[in-house]
Enzyme design. Structure first.
Site, PDB file in Angstrom:
ATOM      1  CB  ILE A  69     -61.756   8.238 -18.761  1.00 19.87           C
ATOM      2  CG1 ILE A  69     -63.039   9.022 -19.034  1.00 19.87           C
ATOM      3  CG2 ILE A  69     -61.133   7.792 -20.085  1.00 19.87           C
ATOM      4  CD1 ILE A  69     -62.805  10.334 -19.761  1.00 19.87           C
ATOM      5  N   GLY A  70     -60.783   5.057 -18.431  1.00 23.13           N
ATOM      6  CA  GLY A  70     -59.599   4.208 -18.445  1.00 23.13           C
ATOM      7  C   GLY A  70     -59.308   3.492 -17.148  1.00 23.13           C
ATOM      8  N   GLY A  74     -65.609   0.099 -17.948  1.00 22.40           N
ATOM      9  CA  GLY A  74     -66.388   0.073 -19.179  1.00 22.40           C
ATOM     10  C   GLY A  74     -66.842   1.428 -19.675  1.00 22.40           C
ATOM     11  CB  SER A  76     -64.593   3.323 -24.230  1.00 21.89           C
ATOM     12  OG  SER A  76     -64.283   1.970 -24.016  1.00 21.89           O
ATOM     13  CG  ASP A 119     -65.327  -3.518 -21.366  1.00 21.22           C
ATOM     14  OD1 ASP A 119     -65.164  -4.566 -20.706  1.00 21.22           O
ATOM     15  OD2 ASP A 119     -64.629  -2.505 -21.204  1.00 21.22           O
TER      16      ASP A 119
END
Length: 276
Positions: A69-70, A74, A76, A119
């Site tokens: 995550i983060g 991509g 999210s 994204d």
């Protein structure tokens, strides 16, 4: 239902200002399925994805992600796209790529504020794409596959939205954005003509450091890798307080690079990108 993540080959941050960026899907991704009980914990993006897909808050999901995550891969967008697709299939209302992109883009705005749409386009359409905000994207079919090593410099403390705002706050950055935009055009042409892009990718990495979106730890590691002959750049919005997310490393022989990363206990994996 698996949606693959993405890596930005070139043009991050510049894409927010209507410039072209190049992105490619990778093998790691997210799987989402509707379940009867014991669903995964939800977040605002998942809630929004369920809503835009036509579902209700009672729908339970199982979410399995291979994406940090983060970190610029991509996560999210892939979670949103996989959720929308899973919910629509559960409801018996299949969704095409165009609509899936549109709805995923709506969800992305929650996470990234002034999102470019890169994204969502990359995770929905896959392959290697040239993307310009507000315009149709271009699928690129390149002559030679590109081998990349992706290493994790650590999860950024800042969100993508915060990094975009950081760049926007400094007026002088628009000059660097223009330099990145010109570089992306050169990379696209090189890809289409089967030419080497490593030096151009490295220059994009240096421009991103000039923008102020790369933290000290990642800058030091990049310098060390460049001394070993590698081309290096971050592969996302970046981060300055802690980690700077995923980084692209290119070199013909990665043996010594891998040894260094193993000794430093830095996670990495190899991937190959090319046109679908």
């Amino acid at each position: 239902m698996k949606i693959c993540g993405k890596v930005i080959l070139a043009g991050e941050h510049a894409v927010v200002y209507g410039k072209m960026a190049l992105a490619a899907s990778i093998s790691l991704g997210v799987r989402v399925s509707v379940v009867e009980s014991g669903g995964s914990e939800k977040n605002p993006i998942v809630d929004k994805a369920i809503k835009v897909a036509g579902g209700d808050e009672d729908i339970l999901l199982k979410i399995e992600s291979e994406l940090p995550i983060g970190s610029g891969l991509g996560s999210s967008a892939a979670v949103a796209a996989a959720t929308i697709k899973a919910v629509r299939e559960y409801l018996g209302k299949p969704i095409n790529e165009e609509e899936l992109f549109k709805l995923t883009f709506e969800c992305e705005k929650i996470a990234h504020g002034n999102a470019s749409g890169l994204d969502p386009a990359a995770v929905v359409y896959g392959g290697l794409i040239a993307y310009t905000k507000g315009q149709s994207f271009e699928r690129l079919r390149i002559k030679q596959p590109i081998k990349l090593l992706l290493l994790n410099s650590g999860k950024p403390d800042e969100s993508t939205k915060e990094m975009i705002e950081l760049v926007a706050a400094k007026q002088a950055n628009i000059v660097v954005i223009d330099k990145i935009a010109e570089l992306v055009k050169q990379i696209r042409e090189a890809l289409l003509n089967g030419l080497e892009i490593a030096d151009l990718i490295n220059q994009n990495g240096l421009f991103l450091e000039e923008l102020g979106v790369v933290g000290d730890r990642a800058i030091e590691l990049s310098a060390q890798l460049r001394q070993m002959g590698a081309s290096v750049k971050i592969a996302g919005a970046g981060g300055v307080k802690t980690g700077s997310g995923m980084m692209i490393v290119m070199q013909d022989d990665l043996t010594q690079i891998k040894k260094l990363l193993d000794n430093k206990k830095i996670d990495y994996f190899e991937t190959v990108i090319g046109g679908k």
